[in-house]
Enzyme design. Sequence first.
Site, mmCIF file in Angstrom:
data_model
loop_
_atom_site.group_PDB
_atom_site.id
_atom_site.type_symbol
_atom_site.label_atom_id
_atom_site.label_comp_id
_atom_site.label_asym_id
_atom_site.label_seq_id
_atom_site.Cartn_x
_atom_site.Cartn_y
_atom_site.Cartn_z
ATOM 1 N N LEU A 10 0.809 -1.221 0.000
ATOM 2 C CA LEU A 10 0.000 0.000 0.000
ATOM 3 C C LEU A 10 0.844 1.272 0.000
ATOM 4 C CD1 LEU A 10 -2.969 -0.960 2.361
ATOM 5 C CD2 LEU A 10 -3.004 -0.655 -0.121
ATOM 6 N N GLY A 11 2.159 1.122 -0.069
ATOM 7 C CA GLY A 11 3.031 2.289 -0.175
ATOM 8 C C GLY A 11 2.992 2.876 -1.577
ATOM 9 N N ARG A 12 3.641 4.023 -1.747
ATOM 10 C CA ARG A 12 3.630 4.684 -3.052
ATOM 11 C C ARG A 12 4.218 3.788 -4.141
ATOM 12 N NH1 ARG A 12 5.120 8.408 0.747
ATOM 13 N NH2 ARG A 12 3.794 10.245 0.984
ATOM 14 N N SER A 129 18.931 -2.737 -5.445
ATOM 15 C CA SER A 129 19.349 -1.469 -6.051
ATOM 16 C C SER A 129 18.744 -0.299 -5.298
ATOM 17 C CB SER A 129 18.919 -1.419 -7.522
ATOM 18 O OG SER A 129 19.250 -0.172 -8.098
ATOM 19 N N TYR A 132 15.853 2.081 -9.452
ATOM 20 C CA TYR A 132 15.570 1.218 -10.596
ATOM 21 C C TYR A 132 15.261 1.990 -11.876
ATOM 22 C CZ TYR A 132 15.620 -2.935 -7.682
ATOM 23 O OH TYR A 132 16.024 -3.965 -6.856
ATOM 24 N N HIS A 161 14.133 15.444 -2.523
ATOM 25 C CA HIS A 161 12.980 14.548 -2.527
ATOM 26 C C HIS A 161 11.807 15.195 -1.797
ATOM 27 C CE1 HIS A 161 16.017 11.570 -3.649
ATOM 28 N NE2 HIS A 161 15.014 10.841 -4.103
ATOM 29 N N LYS A 165 9.959 11.715 2.635
ATOM 30 C CA LYS A 165 11.074 10.762 2.607
ATOM 31 C C LYS A 165 11.769 10.725 3.956
ATOM 32 C CE LYS A 165 15.094 9.285 -0.092
ATOM 33 N NZ LYS A 165 14.583 7.897 -0.177
ATOM 34 N N GLY A 171 19.437 6.964 -1.089
ATOM 35 C CA GLY A 171 20.252 5.835 -1.527
ATOM 36 C C GLY A 171 20.899 6.098 -2.872
#
Length: 273
Positions: A10-12, A129, A132, A161, A165, A171
Amino acid sequence: MIKVMVTGALGRMGSSIIKTLCENKEDYKVVGAIDVPNHPKKGIDIGELIGIGNIGAPLETADNLEKVIKETRPDVLVDFTAPAPCVNTVKIASENNVNLVVGTTGFTNEQMEEMEEIINKNNIGAVISQNYAIGVNIFFKTLELLAQKIGDYDIEIVEMHHKFKKDAPSGTALRALEIIQNNLNRDSKAIYGREGLVGERTKEEICIHALRGGDVVGDHTVIFAGDGERLELTHKASSRQAFVSGVVLAVKYIADKKDGKIYNTFDVLNLNE
Protein backbone atom coordinates in the site's frame (compact mmCIF):
# COMPACT_ATOMS: atom_id res chain seq x y z
CA MET A 1 4.00 -16.34 -16.35
CA ILE A 2 5.94 -14.97 -13.38
CA LYS A 3 4.14 -15.02 -10.03
CA VAL A 4 4.95 -11.97 -7.91
CA MET A 5 4.41 -10.98 -4.28
CA VAL A 6 4.83 -7.35 -3.18
CA THR A 7 5.67 -6.24 0.36
CA GLY A 8 4.90 -2.62 1.18
CA ALA A 9 1.88 -3.14 -1.06
CA LEU A 10 0.00 0.00 0.00
CA GLY A 11 3.03 2.29 -0.18
CA ARG A 12 3.63 4.68 -3.05
CA MET A 13 5.99 2.34 -4.86
CA GLY A 14 4.26 -0.89 -3.89
CA SER A 15 0.87 0.13 -5.22
CA SER A 16 2.39 1.52 -8.44
CA ILE A 17 4.28 -1.74 -9.02
CA ILE A 18 1.13 -3.81 -8.51
CA LYS A 19 -0.81 -1.65 -10.98
CA THR A 20 1.88 -2.02 -13.64
CA LEU A 21 2.21 -5.78 -13.14
CA CYS A 22 -1.55 -6.14 -13.50
CA GLU A 23 -1.42 -4.17 -16.76
CA ASN A 24 0.88 -6.92 -18.10
CA LYS A 25 -1.31 -9.92 -17.28
CA GLU A 26 0.21 -12.14 -19.96
CA ASP A 27 3.63 -12.02 -18.29
CA TYR A 28 2.98 -11.40 -14.58
CA LYS A 29 0.48 -12.40 -11.92
CA VAL A 30 0.31 -10.70 -8.51
CA VAL A 31 -0.32 -13.56 -6.08
CA GLY A 32 0.37 -11.78 -2.80
CA ALA A 33 0.27 -8.30 -1.27
CA ILE A 34 1.78 -7.67 2.16
CA ASP A 35 1.73 -4.63 4.42
CA VAL A 36 2.41 -3.82 8.08
CA PRO A 37 1.20 -6.11 10.89
CA ASN A 38 -2.38 -5.52 12.09
CA HIS A 39 -3.28 -3.37 9.08
CA PRO A 40 -7.00 -2.50 9.30
CA LYS A 41 -7.54 -3.32 5.60
CA LYS A 42 -6.31 -6.90 5.97
CA GLY A 43 -8.41 -9.33 3.94
CA ILE A 44 -9.61 -6.79 1.38
CA ASP A 45 -8.41 -7.46 -2.16
CA ILE A 46 -5.37 -5.32 -2.98
CA GLY A 47 -6.83 -4.42 -6.36
CA GLU A 48 -9.88 -2.93 -4.70
CA LEU A 49 -7.67 -0.98 -2.29
CA ILE A 50 -5.57 0.63 -5.04
CA GLY A 51 -8.44 1.29 -7.42
CA ILE A 52 -8.01 -1.33 -10.17
CA GLY A 53 -10.70 -3.81 -9.16
CA ASN A 54 -10.48 -7.31 -7.71
CA ILE A 55 -7.36 -9.24 -8.74
CA GLY A 56 -7.72 -12.21 -6.40
CA ALA A 57 -5.00 -11.19 -3.95
CA PRO A 58 -6.29 -10.14 -0.51
CA LEU A 59 -4.08 -7.84 1.54
CA GLU A 60 -2.10 -9.77 4.13
CA THR A 61 0.19 -8.58 6.90
CA ALA A 62 3.89 -9.10 7.51
CA ASP A 63 3.33 -11.35 10.52
CA ASN A 64 1.72 -13.87 8.12
CA LEU A 65 4.38 -13.57 5.41
CA GLU A 66 5.70 -17.13 5.52
CA LYS A 67 2.19 -18.60 5.59
CA VAL A 68 1.18 -16.58 2.52
CA ILE A 69 4.38 -17.52 0.67
CA LYS A 70 3.71 -21.22 1.27
CA GLU A 71 0.12 -20.82 0.05
CA THR A 72 0.82 -18.75 -3.08
CA ARG A 73 4.33 -19.91 -4.09
CA PRO A 74 5.57 -16.71 -5.75
CA ASP A 75 8.58 -16.81 -8.07
CA VAL A 76 9.73 -13.33 -7.04
CA LEU A 77 9.09 -11.13 -4.02
CA VAL A 78 9.42 -7.35 -4.49
CA ASP A 79 10.20 -5.37 -1.33
CA PHE A 80 9.78 -1.61 -0.85
CA THR A 81 9.47 -1.24 2.93
CA ALA A 82 12.07 -0.24 5.54
CA PRO A 83 15.46 -1.73 6.41
CA ALA A 84 14.61 -3.81 9.50
CA PRO A 85 11.43 -5.47 8.15
CA CYS A 86 13.11 -5.94 4.77
CA VAL A 87 15.94 -7.98 6.30
CA ASN A 88 13.35 -10.24 7.92
CA THR A 89 11.49 -10.54 4.60
CA VAL A 90 14.71 -11.47 2.81
CA LYS A 91 15.31 -14.22 5.37
CA ILE A 92 11.82 -15.71 5.06
CA ALA A 93 11.70 -15.47 1.26
CA SER A 94 15.18 -16.97 0.86
CA GLU A 95 14.40 -19.89 3.14
CA ASN A 96 11.33 -20.58 1.00
CA ASN A 97 13.23 -20.47 -2.32
CA VAL A 98 11.69 -17.18 -3.49
CA ASN A 99 13.85 -14.81 -5.53
CA LEU A 100 14.00 -11.14 -4.60
CA VAL A 101 13.87 -7.63 -6.02
CA VAL A 102 14.73 -5.17 -3.24
CA GLY A 103 14.22 -1.42 -3.59
CA THR A 104 14.28 -0.54 0.10
CA THR A 105 17.07 1.91 1.01
CA GLY A 106 18.82 3.03 4.19
CA PHE A 107 20.49 -0.26 5.15
CA THR A 108 23.48 -0.33 7.48
CA ASN A 109 26.59 -2.18 6.36
CA GLU A 110 25.74 -4.92 8.84
CA GLN A 111 22.25 -5.34 7.39
CA MET A 112 23.63 -5.57 3.86
CA GLU A 113 26.15 -8.19 4.95
CA GLU A 114 23.41 -10.18 6.67
CA MET A 115 21.24 -10.16 3.55
CA GLU A 116 24.15 -11.18 1.33
CA GLU A 117 24.90 -14.11 3.63
CA ILE A 118 21.26 -15.24 3.68
CA ILE A 119 20.89 -15.04 -0.11
CA ASN A 120 24.14 -16.90 -0.70
CA LYS A 121 23.36 -19.59 1.86
CA ASN A 122 19.93 -20.33 0.36
CA ASN A 123 21.16 -20.17 -3.24
CA ILE A 124 18.45 -17.84 -4.53
CA GLY A 125 18.79 -14.89 -6.89
CA ALA A 126 18.29 -11.25 -5.92
CA VAL A 127 18.43 -7.79 -7.43
CA ILE A 128 19.19 -5.08 -4.88
CA SER A 129 19.35 -1.47 -6.05
CA GLN A 130 18.98 2.02 -4.64
CA ASN A 131 17.25 3.20 -7.82
CA TYR A 132 15.57 1.22 -10.60
CA ALA A 133 14.96 4.09 -13.04
CA ILE A 134 16.59 3.36 -16.38
CA GLY A 135 17.71 6.98 -16.76
CA VAL A 136 19.33 7.01 -13.33
CA ASN A 137 21.44 4.01 -14.24
CA ILE A 138 22.63 5.75 -17.41
CA PHE A 139 23.39 8.68 -15.04
CA PHE A 140 25.45 6.29 -12.88
CA LYS A 141 27.31 4.92 -15.91
CA THR A 142 28.13 8.45 -17.07
CA LEU A 143 29.46 9.26 -13.59
CA GLU A 144 32.04 6.50 -13.99
CA LEU A 145 33.43 8.24 -17.08
CA LEU A 146 33.34 11.73 -15.55
CA ALA A 147 35.11 10.60 -12.38
CA GLN A 148 37.82 8.96 -14.47
CA LYS A 149 38.31 11.90 -16.84
CA ILE A 150 37.73 15.03 -14.71
CA GLY A 151 37.98 13.60 -11.21
CA ASP A 152 40.47 16.30 -10.24
CA TYR A 153 37.62 18.85 -10.31
CA ASP A 154 35.77 19.75 -7.10
CA ILE A 155 32.78 17.41 -6.76
CA GLU A 156 29.48 18.11 -4.99
CA ILE A 157 26.28 16.02 -4.91
CA VAL A 158 22.83 17.59 -4.46
CA GLU A 159 19.61 15.59 -4.07
CA MET A 160 16.01 16.64 -3.45
CA HIS A 161 12.98 14.55 -2.53
CA HIS A 162 9.43 14.99 -1.26
CA LYS A 163 8.81 16.02 2.34
CA PHE A 164 7.76 12.50 3.36
CA LYS A 165 11.07 10.76 2.61
CA LYS A 166 12.48 9.36 5.83
CA ASP A 167 16.16 8.73 5.05
CA ALA A 168 18.84 11.23 4.05
CA PRO A 169 20.87 11.40 1.98
CA SER A 170 19.03 9.27 -0.55
CA GLY A 171 20.25 5.83 -1.53
CA THR A 172 20.76 7.15 -5.05
CA ALA A 173 23.03 9.95 -3.81
CA LEU A 174 25.04 7.46 -1.77
CA ARG A 175 25.34 5.17 -4.78
CA ALA A 176 26.54 8.14 -6.86
CA LEU A 177 29.17 8.85 -4.19
CA GLU A 178 30.28 5.21 -4.22
CA ILE A 179 30.63 5.18 -8.01
CA ILE A 180 32.62 8.42 -8.00
CA GLN A 181 34.99 7.25 -5.26
CA ASN A 182 35.53 3.90 -6.99
CA ASN A 183 36.59 5.67 -10.20
CA LEU A 184 38.73 8.52 -8.84
CA ASN A 185 42.49 8.44 -9.11
CA ARG A 186 42.89 10.34 -5.83
CA ASP A 187 41.88 10.29 -2.19
CA SER A 188 38.42 11.54 -1.27
CA LYS A 189 36.36 12.12 1.84
CA ALA A 190 32.57 12.32 2.04
CA ILE A 191 31.01 15.07 4.14
CA TYR A 192 27.34 15.76 4.68
CA GLY A 193 26.31 19.41 4.44
CA ARG A 194 28.26 22.40 5.75
CA GLU A 195 27.58 24.79 8.61
CA GLY A 196 29.51 27.51 10.38
CA LEU A 197 33.12 28.56 9.87
CA VAL A 198 34.31 25.46 8.03
CA GLY A 199 37.30 27.03 6.32
CA GLU A 200 38.39 26.58 2.72
CA ARG A 201 37.17 23.59 0.79
CA THR A 202 39.75 20.81 0.70
CA LYS A 203 40.53 18.88 -2.47
CA GLU A 204 39.46 15.60 -0.89
CA GLU A 205 35.93 16.74 -0.03
CA ILE A 206 32.88 15.36 -1.79
CA CYS A 207 29.92 16.99 -0.08
CA ILE A 208 26.36 15.64 -0.23
CA HIS A 209 23.48 18.06 0.24
CA ALA A 210 19.99 16.67 0.96
CA LEU A 211 16.94 18.86 0.28
CA ARG A 212 13.35 17.98 1.25
CA GLY A 213 10.09 19.62 0.24
CA GLY A 214 6.81 19.40 -1.61
CA ASP A 215 6.08 16.39 -3.80
CA VAL A 216 9.44 16.07 -5.58
CA VAL A 217 9.79 12.48 -6.77
CA GLY A 218 13.58 12.58 -6.99
CA ASP A 219 16.19 15.02 -8.33
CA HIS A 220 19.93 14.29 -8.34
CA THR A 221 22.75 16.51 -9.56
CA VAL A 222 26.49 15.91 -9.44
CA ILE A 223 28.61 19.03 -9.96
CA PHE A 224 32.18 18.85 -11.28
CA ALA A 225 33.59 22.36 -10.72
CA GLY A 226 36.93 23.24 -12.30
CA ASP A 227 38.76 26.49 -12.92
CA GLY A 228 36.84 28.37 -15.60
CA GLU A 229 34.15 25.76 -16.18
CA ARG A 230 31.58 23.64 -14.40
CA LEU A 231 29.88 20.45 -15.57
CA GLU A 232 26.58 19.44 -13.97
CA LEU A 233 25.02 16.02 -14.53
CA THR A 234 21.36 15.92 -13.53
CA HIS A 235 18.60 13.34 -13.45
CA LYS A 236 15.03 14.33 -12.55
CA ALA A 237 12.22 11.86 -12.04
CA SER A 238 8.79 13.37 -12.65
CA SER A 239 6.85 10.18 -11.92
CA ARG A 240 7.35 6.99 -9.95
CA GLN A 241 6.65 5.14 -13.17
CA ALA A 242 10.31 5.72 -14.05
CA PHE A 243 11.28 3.48 -11.13
CA VAL A 244 8.42 1.01 -11.62
CA SER A 245 9.44 0.20 -15.20
CA GLY A 246 12.91 -0.74 -13.98
CA VAL A 247 11.49 -2.89 -11.19
CA VAL A 248 9.41 -4.85 -13.68
CA LEU A 249 12.51 -5.45 -15.81
CA ALA A 250 14.33 -6.65 -12.69
CA VAL A 251 11.52 -9.10 -11.87
CA LYS A 252 11.80 -10.62 -15.33
CA TYR A 253 15.61 -10.72 -15.12
CA ILE A 254 15.84 -12.48 -11.76
CA ALA A 255 12.86 -14.84 -11.97
CA ASP A 256 14.79 -17.97 -13.00
CA LYS A 257 18.17 -17.35 -11.36
CA LYS A 258 19.07 -19.68 -8.48
CA ASP A 259 22.75 -19.00 -7.94
CA GLY A 260 23.13 -17.30 -4.56
CA LYS A 261 24.19 -14.04 -6.22
CA ILE A 262 23.11 -10.44 -5.77
CA TYR A 263 22.68 -8.46 -8.97
CA ASN A 264 22.14 -4.74 -9.53
CA THR A 265 20.44 -2.66 -12.20
CA PHE A 266 23.64 -2.47 -14.25
CA ASP A 267 23.26 -6.24 -14.66
CA VAL A 268 19.55 -5.94 -15.49
CA LEU A 269 20.21 -3.27 -18.14
CA ASN A 270 23.44 -4.86 -19.42
CA LEU A 271 25.53 -1.80 -18.52
CA ASN A 272 28.48 -3.62 -16.95
CA GLU A 273 30.44 -4.01 -20.16
